[in-house]
Design a protein around this motif. Structure first.
Motif, PDB file in Angstrom:
ATOM      1  N   VAL A  48       1.108  -1.433   0.014  1.00  0.00           N
ATOM      2  CA  VAL A  48       0.258  -0.413  -0.223  1.00  0.00           C
ATOM      3  C   VAL A  48       1.428   0.896  -0.045  1.00  0.00           C
ATOM      4  N   SER A  49       1.952   0.924   1.284  1.00  0.00           N
ATOM      5  CA  SER A  49       2.356   2.515   1.131  1.00  0.00           C
ATOM      6  C   SER A  49       3.982   2.386   1.413  1.00  0.00           C
ATOM      7  N   CYS A  50       5.041   2.424   1.827  1.00  0.00           N
ATOM      8  CA  CYS A  50       6.488   3.030   2.170  1.00  0.00           C
ATOM      9  C   CYS A  50       6.894   3.868   2.617  1.00  0.00           C
ATOM     10  N   ILE A  51       7.754   4.115   3.333  1.00  0.00           N
ATOM     11  CA  ILE A  51       8.682   4.989   4.243  1.00  0.00           C
ATOM     12  C   ILE A  51      10.202   4.757   4.117  1.00  0.00           C
ATOM     13  N   SER A  52      10.882   5.646   4.001  1.00  0.00           N
ATOM     14  CA  SER A  52      12.224   5.272   4.309  1.00  0.00           C
ATOM     15  C   SER A  52      12.667   6.058   5.800  1.00  0.00           C
ATOM     16  N   SER A  53      12.699   5.635   6.778  1.00  0.00           N
ATOM     17  CA  SER A  53      12.574   5.971   7.895  1.00  0.00           C
ATOM     18  C   SER A  53      14.162   6.500   8.377  1.00  0.00           C
ATOM     19  N   SER A  54      14.947   6.658   7.254  1.00  0.00           N
ATOM     20  CA  SER A  54      16.158   7.922   6.777  1.00  0.00           C
ATOM     21  C   SER A  54      15.878   8.910   6.805  1.00  0.00           C
ATOM     22  N   ASP A  55      15.288   8.617   4.994  1.00  0.00           N
ATOM     23  CA  ASP A  55      15.085  10.112   4.336  1.00  0.00           C
ATOM     24  C   ASP A  55      14.064  10.918   4.427  1.00  0.00           C
ATOM     25  N   GLY A  56      12.636  10.076   5.355  1.00  0.00           N
ATOM     26  CA  GLY A  56      11.313  10.551   4.791  1.00  0.00           C
ATOM     27  C   GLY A  56      10.739  10.597   3.234  1.00  0.00           C
ATOM     28  N   SER A  57      11.148   9.812   2.340  1.00  0.00           N
ATOM     29  CA  SER A  57      11.434   9.826   0.919  1.00  0.00           C
ATOM     30  C   SER A  57       9.414   8.716   1.478  1.00  0.00           C
ATOM     31  N   THR A  58       8.712   9.111   0.187  1.00  0.00           N
ATOM     32  CA  THR A  58       7.925   8.151   0.515  1.00  0.00           C
ATOM     33  C   THR A  58       6.789   7.405  -0.719  1.00  0.00           C
ATOM     34  N   ASP A  59       5.979   6.565  -0.569  1.00  0.00           N
ATOM     35  CA  ASP A  59       5.673   6.053  -1.806  1.00  0.00           C
ATOM     36  C   ASP A  59       4.212   5.428  -1.596  1.00  0.00           C
ATOM     37  N   TYR A  60       3.327   5.785  -2.920  1.00  0.00           N
ATOM     38  CA  TYR A  60       2.235   4.798  -2.653  1.00  0.00           C
ATOM     39  C   TYR A  60       1.761   3.785  -3.826  1.00  0.00           C
ATOM     40  N   VAL A  61       0.617   3.005  -3.814  1.00  0.00           N
ATOM     41  CA  VAL A  61       0.435   2.580  -4.328  1.00  0.00           C
ATOM     42  C   VAL A  61      -0.864   2.971  -5.050  1.00  0.00           C
ATOM     43  N   ASP A  62      -1.275   3.321  -6.706  1.00  0.00           N
ATOM     44  CA  ASP A  62      -2.009   4.021  -6.997  1.00  0.00           C
ATOM     45  C   ASP A  62      -2.900   4.112  -6.522  1.00  0.00           C
ATOM     46  N   SER A  63      -3.907   3.286  -6.044  1.00  0.00           N
ATOM     47  CA  SER A  63      -5.470   2.868  -5.718  1.00  0.00           C
ATOM     48  C   SER A  63      -5.483   3.931  -4.337  1.00  0.00           C
ATOM     49  N   VAL A  64      -4.648   3.976  -3.993  1.00  0.00           N
ATOM     50  CA  VAL A  64      -4.705   5.314  -2.001  1.00  0.00           C
ATOM     51  C   VAL A  64      -4.229   6.358  -2.302  1.00  0.00           C
ATOM     52  N   LYS A  65      -3.110   7.042  -3.917  1.00  0.00           N
ATOM     53  CA  LYS A  65      -3.021   7.815  -3.553  1.00  0.00           C
ATOM     54  C   LYS A  65      -4.013   9.073  -3.295  1.00  0.00           C
ATOM     55  N   GLY A  66      -3.525  10.282  -3.043  1.00  0.00           N
ATOM     56  CA  GLY A  66      -4.623  11.411  -2.361  1.00  0.00           C
ATOM     57  C   GLY A  66      -5.761  10.968  -1.591  1.00  0.00           C
ATOM     58  N   ARG A  67      -5.669  10.037  -1.039  1.00  0.00           N
ATOM     59  CA  ARG A  67      -6.265   9.239  -0.112  1.00  0.00           C
ATOM     60  C   ARG A  67      -5.449   8.912   1.570  1.00  0.00           C
ATOM     61  N   PHE A  68      -4.788   8.641   1.695  1.00  0.00           N
ATOM     62  CA  PHE A  68      -3.622   7.490   2.640  1.00  0.00           C
ATOM     63  C   PHE A  68      -2.136   8.923   2.249  1.00  0.00           C
ATOM     64  N   THR A  69      -2.176   8.901   3.709  1.00  0.00           N
ATOM     65  CA  THR A  69      -0.779   9.079   3.590  1.00  0.00           C
ATOM     66  C   THR A  69       0.288   8.868   5.030  1.00  0.00           C
ATOM     67  N   ILE A  70       1.370   8.061   5.159  1.00  0.00           N
ATOM     68  CA  ILE A  70       2.299   7.300   5.724  1.00  0.00           C
ATOM     69  C   ILE A  70       3.415   8.687   6.441  1.00  0.00           C
ATOM     70  N   SER A  71       3.382   7.936   7.313  1.00  0.00           N
ATOM     71  CA  SER A  71       4.603   9.105   7.538  1.00  0.00           C
ATOM     72  C   SER A  71       5.132   8.954   9.466  1.00  0.00           C
ATOM     73  N   SER A  72       5.774   8.971   9.134  1.00  0.00           N
ATOM     74  CA  SER A  72       7.098   8.742  10.876  1.00  0.00           C
ATOM     75  C   SER A  72       7.536   9.160  11.617  1.00  0.00           C
ATOM     76  N   ASP A  73       7.730   8.716  13.167  1.00  0.00           N
ATOM     77  CA  ASP A  73       7.596   9.528  14.021  1.00  0.00           C
ATOM     78  C   ASP A  73       9.117   8.771  14.889  1.00  0.00           C
ATOM     79  N   ASN A  74      10.206   9.288  13.856  1.00  0.00           N
ATOM     80  CA  ASN A  74      11.433   8.445  14.759  1.00  0.00           C
ATOM     81  C   ASN A  74      12.116   8.347  15.903  1.00  0.00           C
TER      82      ASN A  74
END
Length: 125
Positions: A48-74
């Motif tokens: 569905v989504s992934c995030i780099s805990s190192s640089d914060g870069s994110t990615d999403y599957v097309d079906s959730v883009k614009g609706r889901f947001t991934i974030s990290s609190d290191n």
């Protein structure tokens, strides 16, 4: 001991929101990509989504883009998945997973080393 513990799932009406949490322990959080997967009944598990805990870069599957947001609190070793405008087709068990590399989008299950137990998300129409 490595642990990933998901929480925040539940039952929500279509159009509603949920925020999933993935609390990690037992490994160096900053060195991992954290991903969210889901598996609906009778279907294969999908990324569905992934995030780099190192640089914060994110990615999403097309079906959730614009609706889901991934974030990290290191500081808390926790990754969140904010899910808005939920649809019945989002109904699934949601899993978080950790891949032992700090960068890049990871979409394949074999790329992940550790998995949580999953949390159920049910969206009613």
């Amino acid at each position: 001991e490595v642990q990933l513990v998901e929480s925040g799932g539940g039952l929500v009406q279509a159009g509603g929101s949920l925020r999933l949490s993935c609390a990690a322990s037992g490994f160096t959080f900053d060195d991992y990509v954290i991903g969210w997967f889901r598996q609906a009944p009778g279907k294969e598990r999908e990324g569905v989504s992934c995030i780099s805990s190192s640089d914060g870069s994110t990615d999403y599957v097309d079906s959730v883009k614009g609706r889901f947001t991934i974030s990290s609190d290191n500081a808390k070793n926790t990754v969140y998945l904010q899910m808005n405008s939920l649809k019945p087709e989002d109904t699934a068990v949601y899993y978080c997973a950790a891949a032992g590399t700090p960068y890049g989008s990871k979409w394949q299950e074999y790329e992940y080393d550790y998995w949580g137990q999953g949390t159920q998300v049910t969206v009613s129409s």
